[in-house]
Design an enzyme around this catalytic site. Structure first.
Site, short mmCIF file in Angstrom:
data_model
loop_
_atom_site.label_atom_id
_atom_site.label_comp_id
_atom_site.label_asym_id
_atom_site.label_seq_id
_atom_site.Cartn_x
_atom_site.Cartn_y
_atom_site.Cartn_z
N LYS A 1 0.86 -1.19 0.00
CA LYS A 1 0.00 0.00 0.00
C LYS A 1 0.90 1.24 0.00
O LYS A 1 1.50 1.58 1.01
CB LYS A 1 -0.91 0.04 1.23
N GLU B 1 10.35 1.79 10.07
CA GLU B 1 11.29 2.88 9.75
C GLU B 1 10.50 4.17 9.94
O GLU B 1 9.65 4.51 9.13
CB GLU B 1 11.78 2.76 8.30
N CYS C 1 13.65 11.72 6.26
CA CYS C 1 13.71 11.34 7.67
C CYS C 1 15.11 11.55 8.24
O CYS C 1 15.27 11.57 9.46
CB CYS C 1 13.27 9.89 7.82
N GLU D 1 9.81 16.91 14.67
CA GLU D 1 10.42 16.67 13.36
C GLU D 1 10.04 17.80 12.40
O GLU D 1 8.87 18.17 12.30
CB GLU D 1 9.93 15.34 12.81
P1 NAP Z 1 2.56 8.69 7.34
O1 NAP Z 1 1.47 9.69 7.39
O2 NAP Z 1 2.86 7.92 8.55
O3 NAP Z 1 2.18 7.73 6.13
C1 NAP Z 1 3.03 6.68 5.71
C2 NAP Z 1 2.19 5.60 5.07
O4 NAP Z 1 1.29 5.08 6.03
C3 NAP Z 1 1.32 6.09 3.90
O5 NAP Z 1 1.23 5.05 2.95
C4 NAP Z 1 -0.01 6.32 4.57
O6 NAP Z 1 -1.11 6.23 3.68
C5 NAP Z 1 -0.03 5.15 5.54
N1 NAP Z 1 -0.95 5.30 6.66
C6 NAP Z 1 -1.30 6.43 7.30
N2 NAP Z 1 -2.18 6.14 8.31
C7 NAP Z 1 -2.37 4.80 8.28
C8 NAP Z 1 -3.16 3.88 9.03
N3 NAP Z 1 -3.94 4.30 10.03
N4 NAP Z 1 -3.12 2.57 8.70
C9 NAP Z 1 -2.35 2.14 7.69
N5 NAP Z 1 -1.58 2.95 6.94
C10 NAP Z 1 -1.57 4.26 7.23
O7 NAP Z 1 3.93 9.34 6.90
P2 NAP Z 1 4.24 10.26 5.64
O8 NAP Z 1 3.80 11.64 5.94
O9 NAP Z 1 3.75 9.61 4.39
O10 NAP Z 1 5.83 10.18 5.59
C11 NAP Z 1 6.65 11.03 6.30
C12 NAP Z 1 7.17 10.34 7.55
O11 NAP Z 1 7.88 9.17 7.17
C13 NAP Z 1 8.14 11.20 8.32
O12 NAP Z 1 7.90 11.09 9.69
C14 NAP Z 1 9.50 10.58 7.95
O13 NAP Z 1 10.51 10.80 8.90
C15 NAP Z 1 9.13 9.14 7.82
N6 NAP Z 1 10.10 8.42 7.01
C16 NAP Z 1 10.95 7.54 7.63
C17 NAP Z 1 11.89 6.86 6.87
C18 NAP Z 1 12.83 5.88 7.53
O14 NAP Z 1 13.44 5.11 6.81
N7 NAP Z 1 12.97 5.88 8.84
C19 NAP Z 1 11.98 7.08 5.49
C20 NAP Z 1 11.10 7.98 4.90
C21 NAP Z 1 10.16 8.64 5.68
P3 NAP Z 1 -1.82 7.56 3.12
O15 NAP Z 1 -0.78 8.30 2.38
O16 NAP Z 1 -2.87 6.99 2.22
O17 NAP Z 1 -2.35 8.28 4.29
#
Ligand code: NAP
Length: 475
Positions: free
Chosen positions: A173, A248, A282, A379
């Site tokens: 997904k 991650e 991140c 963040e």
């Molecule tokens: P996010 O809001 O947590 O979303 C990530 C993924 O999770 C998306 O596919 C999102 O889908 C899905 N999602 C959201 N709520 C969900 C739920 N209740 N159940 C299942 N899936 C759900 O994060 P983001 O804004 O896309 O990404 C930014 C974050 O990712 C930052 O905090 C960044 O630091 C972190 N990140 C970490 C790494 C690492 O390797 N540590 C790498 C890249 C990014 P939808 O888009 O459809 O809501």
């Protein structure tokens, strides 16, 4: 305009409900694709397909799986220009960065292909002569992979590479805002010859799809990259069935510059780490700590380098700072900057939305930043560089560690003994010593503390997708 469908058991299908949603370009708000809006039933179909394909894929010799991954890596590279445009179109990063993302995606597939053929078990010396003891390693089962928008292709490759090499099937997904690169990945995987049902893709609202993936007993592991808040929620859901988890999550990287550092190298590294992907990674250097004796000189040189950044549509080759992903992201950055200014930070540069149409924010530099400001604790996902001043090495390490995050940290020094003390003292999973770009497929990527669980890439990258089975044979 692109049309993205669901991929279930090797077939492209609209959502069962027929619903779709629009994907927009963050640089100008234009609709660039219409994607299928899958629901819980679509997710369940995808799980059934992954479940049905699992036994045959797990039994496929690792060498054959590796060859398919190598073929997929080659197809990604052949398609690099088109993939890079797609990444930029849906998430906004400059084309040069998008090309780099395609390259590292191919690297992740090749690295994991190599790891898959070396997933050794062990013969264990038995304590008695009438027994033989051995371990073998088997895939955990069908896996759910949930990926973020900021690296819409490489996060797919970093998860599916090890999963597929280990013999797991997958339901993917991708983030709602950036489905295109994941769809294209699946198309190329099919062209590479990866069998039907081994990779399945469901786009659409996260909750019904995510809840289904977590509730389905057939899914034995969840691998997630995204925010810490969502990661915690998924971990709690995964606990119900003790599903394996790889997380991650968020980061809030410090970058320390000591007075003995090569100042120009530190400035170049800080700018590159902070402003890559418009500050939406991140591992971005979110907190820049500079030793007092060089703080003024560093700040001046840093500002001069930031002045060279070119804000614009990522599709234009000269752009080095693209848009933020959406209007909410711009609002959040503005709130952090305003909070810092209200509490006494000094504006060196930027500090406001860009005049351009789209979700642009001016590259921003703040000095005199302190611990009372939210930018220090939350963040930052935007092009804002807060500069802090420290006096001693101990103080710098303590301040760097004063966060629940523990993903990446950087420091610049030419003193070898200090270098060792600093990397030993930093509570982070990834350390860049005089190096602002530590990420590579050959090295482990992952965080301490609330930045996650598990490592992706590097030696042992497929471990989290394998179970160890112990066999005792009486003879
Ligand atoms: P996010 O809001 O947590 O979303 C990530 C993924 O999770 C998306 O596919 C999102 O889908 C899905 N999602 C959201 N709520 C969900 C739920 N209740 N159940 C299942 N899936 C759900 O994060 P983001 O804004 O896309 O990404 C930014 C974050 O990712 C930052 O905090 C960044 O630091 C972190 N990140 C970490 C790494 C690492 O390797 N540590 C790498 C890249 C990014 P939808 O888009 O459809 O809501």
């Amino acid at each position: 305009m692109n049309t993205w469908q669901l991929f279930k058991d090797g077939k492209w299908r609209p959502a069962r409900s027929g619903q779709t949603y629009e994907v927009t370009n963050p640089a100008n708000g234009e609709v660039v694709a219409v994607a299928a809006s899958g629901d819980a039933e679509d997710a369940a179909d995808a799980v059934r397909a992954a479940e049905a394909a699992f036994s045959a894929w797990a039994a496929t010799p690792a060498k054959e799986r590796a060859e398919l991954l190598e073929r997929l890596a080659a197809l990604l590279e052949e398609d690099s220009e088109e993939l890079a445009r797609l990444i930029t179109l849906e998430m906004g990063k400059p084309l040069a960065e998008a090309r780099g993302e395609v390259k590292i995606s191919a690297d992740y597939l090749r690295w994991n292909a190599g790891e898959g053929v070396r997933a050794y078990g062990q013969m264990i010396p038995p304590p008695a002569g009438d027994k033989r003891l051995l371990t073998l390693r088997q895939p955990v089962g069908p896996v759910a992979a949930i990926t973020p928008w900021n690296f819409p292709l490489s996060m797919v490759a970093r998860k599916l590479g090890p999963a597929l090499a280990a013999g797991c099937t997958v339901v993917l997904k991708p983030a709602g805002q950036t489905p295109g690169p994941a769809v294209r990945f699946c198309e190329l995987a099919a062209r590479a010859g990866i069998p039907d049902g081994v990779i399945n893709l469901v786009t659409g609202p996260s909750s019904p799809i995510g809840d289904t993936l977590l509730q389905e007993e057939a899914i034995r592991k969840i691998t997630f990259t995204g925010s810490t808040a969502v990661g915690k929620q998924l971990m709690a859901q995964a606990a119900e069935q003790v599903k394996r988890v790889s997380m991650e999550l968020g980061g809030h990287a410090p970058l320390l510059v000591f007075e003995d550092a090569d100042l120009d190298a530190a400035v170049a590294g800080a700018v590159s780490s902070k402003f890559r992907n418009s500050g939406q990674t991140c591992i971005c250097a979110n907190r820049i700590y500079v030793q007092a004796s060089i703080a003024e000189a560093f700040t001046q040189k840093f500002k001069a380098k930031v002045d060279e950044l070119v804000v614009g549509d990522g599709l234009q080759e000269e752009t080095t700072i693209g848009p933020l992903i959406n209007a909410d992201a711009v609002d959040k950055v503005q709130e952090q900057v305003q909070d810092a200014l209200d509490k006494g930070a000094k504006l060196i540069k930027g500090g406001r939305r860009s005049d351009r149409e789209g979700n642009f924010y001016e590259p921003t530099v703040l000095a005199d930043v302190d611990e009372s400001m939210t930018i220090t604790t939350e963040e930052t996902f935007g092009p804002v560089a807060p500069i802090y001043v420290f006096e001693t090495e101990e103080e710098a390490i303590a301040k760097a560690n004063a966060t629940p995050y523990g993903l990446a940290a950087y420091y610049y020094t030419r003193d070898l003994a200090r270098s060792i003390r600093v990397y030993e003292g930093l509570q982070y999973g990834i350390i860049g010593c005089n190096d602002a770009v530590p990420t590579t497929a050959e090295a482990p990527f992952g965080g301490f503390k609330e930045s996650g669980i598990g490592r992706e890439g590097g030696p042992g990258s497929i471990d989290d997708f394998l179970e160890t089975k112990f066999v005792s044979i009486a003879i």
